[in-house]
Motif scaffolding. Sequence first.
Motif, PDB file in Angstrom:
ATOM      1  N   ARG A   1       0.841  -1.201   0.000  1.00 47.87           N
ATOM      2  CA  ARG A   1       0.000   0.000   0.000  1.00 47.87           C
ATOM      3  C   ARG A   1       0.878   1.253   0.000  1.00 47.87           C
ATOM      4  O   ARG A   1       0.651   2.200  -0.764  1.00 47.87           O
ATOM      5  CB  ARG A   1      -0.902   0.001   1.223  1.00 47.87           C
ATOM      6  N   HIS A   2       1.884   1.289   0.858  1.00 45.82           N
ATOM      7  CA  HIS A   2       2.773   2.449   0.930  1.00 45.82           C
ATOM      8  C   HIS A   2       3.445   2.711  -0.413  1.00 45.82           C
ATOM      9  O   HIS A   2       3.509   3.851  -0.877  1.00 45.82           O
ATOM     10  CB  HIS A   2       3.836   2.239   2.013  1.00 45.82           C
ATOM     11  N   LEU A   3       3.949   1.671  -1.053  1.00 44.48           N
ATOM     12  CA  LEU A   3       4.630   1.865  -2.334  1.00 44.48           C
ATOM     13  C   LEU A   3       3.649   2.253  -3.434  1.00 44.48           C
ATOM     14  O   LEU A   3       4.013   2.996  -4.351  1.00 44.48           O
ATOM     15  CB  LEU A   3       5.445   0.628  -2.693  1.00 44.48           C
ATOM     16  N   THR A   4       2.407   1.820  -3.340  1.00 45.54           N
ATOM     17  CA  THR A   4       1.380   2.281  -4.281  1.00 45.54           C
ATOM     18  C   THR A   4       1.183   3.780  -4.132  1.00 45.54           C
ATOM     19  O   THR A   4       1.183   4.526  -5.118  1.00 45.54           O
ATOM     20  CB  THR A   4       0.043   1.549  -4.026  1.00 45.54           C
ATOM     21  N   VAL A   5       1.019   4.223  -2.906  1.00 51.88           N
ATOM     22  CA  VAL A   5       0.818   5.652  -2.631  1.00 51.88           C
ATOM     23  C   VAL A   5       2.039   6.462  -3.070  1.00 51.88           C
ATOM     24  O   VAL A   5       1.910   7.539  -3.658  1.00 51.88           O
ATOM     25  CB  VAL A   5       0.512   5.872  -1.126  1.00 51.88           C
ATOM     26  N   THR A   6       3.228   5.937  -2.818  1.00 54.09           N
ATOM     27  CA  THR A   6       4.460   6.643  -3.159  1.00 54.09           C
ATOM     28  C   THR A   6       4.643   6.733  -4.670  1.00 54.09           C
ATOM     29  O   THR A   6       4.965   7.802  -5.206  1.00 54.09           O
ATOM     30  CB  THR A   6       5.669   5.968  -2.496  1.00 54.09           C
ATOM     31  N   GLU A   7       4.436   5.634  -5.384  1.00 55.75           N
ATOM     32  CA  GLU A   7       4.524   5.650  -6.852  1.00 55.75           C
ATOM     33  C   GLU A   7       3.501   6.635  -7.420  1.00 55.75           C
ATOM     34  O   GLU A   7       3.811   7.432  -8.313  1.00 55.75           O
ATOM     35  CB  GLU A   7       4.247   4.254  -7.430  1.00 55.75           C
ATOM     36  N   HIS A   8       2.290   6.553  -6.919  1.00 50.92           N
ATOM     37  CA  HIS A   8       1.236   7.439  -7.416  1.00 50.92           C
ATOM     38  C   HIS A   8       1.609   8.894  -7.148  1.00 50.92           C
ATOM     39  O   HIS A   8       1.457   9.758  -8.025  1.00 50.92           O
ATOM     40  CB  HIS A   8      -0.109   7.105  -6.764  1.00 50.92           C
ATOM     41  N   GLY A   9       2.100   9.163  -5.966  1.00 48.25           N
ATOM     42  CA  GLY A   9       2.453  10.536  -5.604  1.00 48.25           C
ATOM     43  C   GLY A   9       3.547  11.122  -6.479  1.00 48.25           C
ATOM     44  O   GLY A   9       3.408  12.224  -7.014  1.00 48.25           O
ATOM     45  N   TRP A  10       4.624  10.394  -6.647  1.00 46.31           N
ATOM     46  CA  TRP A  10       5.752  10.934  -7.407  1.00 46.31           C
ATOM     47  C   TRP A  10       5.492  10.983  -8.910  1.00 46.31           C
ATOM     48  O   TRP A  10       5.703  12.009  -9.553  1.00 46.31           O
ATOM     49  CB  TRP A  10       7.026  10.139  -7.125  1.00 46.31           C
ATOM     50  N   PHE A  11       5.046   9.871  -9.475  1.00 48.90           N
ATOM     51  CA  PHE A  11       4.911   9.819 -10.927  1.00 48.90           C
ATOM     52  C   PHE A  11       3.617  10.453 -11.432  1.00 48.90           C
ATOM     53  O   PHE A  11       3.626  11.166 -12.439  1.00 48.90           O
ATOM     54  CB  PHE A  11       4.993   8.371 -11.430  1.00 48.90           C
ATOM     55  N   LEU A  12       2.511  10.173 -10.762  1.00 49.79           N
ATOM     56  CA  LEU A  12       1.225  10.591 -11.295  1.00 49.79           C
ATOM     57  C   LEU A  12       0.764  11.950 -10.774  1.00 49.79           C
ATOM     58  O   LEU A  12       0.190  12.730 -11.533  1.00 49.79           O
ATOM     59  CB  LEU A  12       0.181   9.511 -11.029  1.00 49.79           C
ATOM     60  N   VAL A  13       1.006  12.240  -9.526  1.00 54.32           N
ATOM     61  CA  VAL A  13       0.579  13.525  -8.973  1.00 54.32           C
ATOM     62  C   VAL A  13       1.627  14.601  -9.249  1.00 54.32           C
ATOM     63  O   VAL A  13       1.350  15.598  -9.918  1.00 54.32           O
ATOM     64  CB  VAL A  13       0.284  13.412  -7.454  1.00 54.32           C
ATOM     65  N   ILE A  14       2.817  14.412  -8.738  1.00 51.24           N
ATOM     66  CA  ILE A  14       3.846  15.452  -8.869  1.00 51.24           C
ATOM     67  C   ILE A  14       4.289  15.607 -10.315  1.00 51.24           C
ATOM     68  O   ILE A  14       4.301  16.718 -10.854  1.00 51.24           O
ATOM     69  CB  ILE A  14       5.054  15.144  -7.956  1.00 51.24           C
TER      70      ILE A  14
END
Length: 161
Positions: free
Chosen positions: A55-68
Motif C-alpha cells: 500500500r505504501h509503495l502504491t501511494v508513493t509511486e502514485h504521488g511521485w509519478f502521477l501527482v507530482i
Amino acid sequence: MSRTPPDRLAGERDALTQHLAFQRATLLEKLDGLGDADLRRPMTASGLTLLGLVRHLTVTEHGWFLVIFAGEPDPYADLVDDAEFHVGDDEDTDEVLARYRETCARADAVVAAAGLDDVATTPWGAEVNLRAILTHMVQETARHNGHADLMRESIDGTTGS
C-alpha cells in the motif's frame, strides 16, 4: 511483473527503468505463497505488514509519478500520519495488489512519454526532474524490499534476494 535482472550495460534511461522494474517484481515475489493472514500479520511494533508495504509503495509511486510529475489528482491526499502503511480489514488483498500493479503500469506510461530532464515542481516548491524521481523510487522500493525480506523470513523462514 516478471523479475528480470537489469542489463548491466544499459544506458541511463533503461538502467533506471529496469532497476525499478526489478525492485517492484522483487517486492511481489516476497509475497508469493503467503495467505491473506500472513500478508496482513503485523510484523513490527508499529504494526507494519507486508500488505502495508505494498500500500505504501502504491501511494508513493502514485504521488511521485502521477501527482507530482504528471499533475493528476491525488486520491491519497487525505491520508494522515502513517495511514498509507495500513490496509483495512474490509479491503480485499487482491485489489490492493492489483492497485499496485496498475499504479506501476500507469507510472511506466508517464515515464515512457517524458524525458529524464523534464522537470516538475513538488507541492513543497522544490523542482525535481524525472531522473531524480526514478532514482528515488528505485531506492525507496529497494529499502522496503529489505523490510519485506526480514518480515518474510520471520513468517516462514523463506530467504533470498
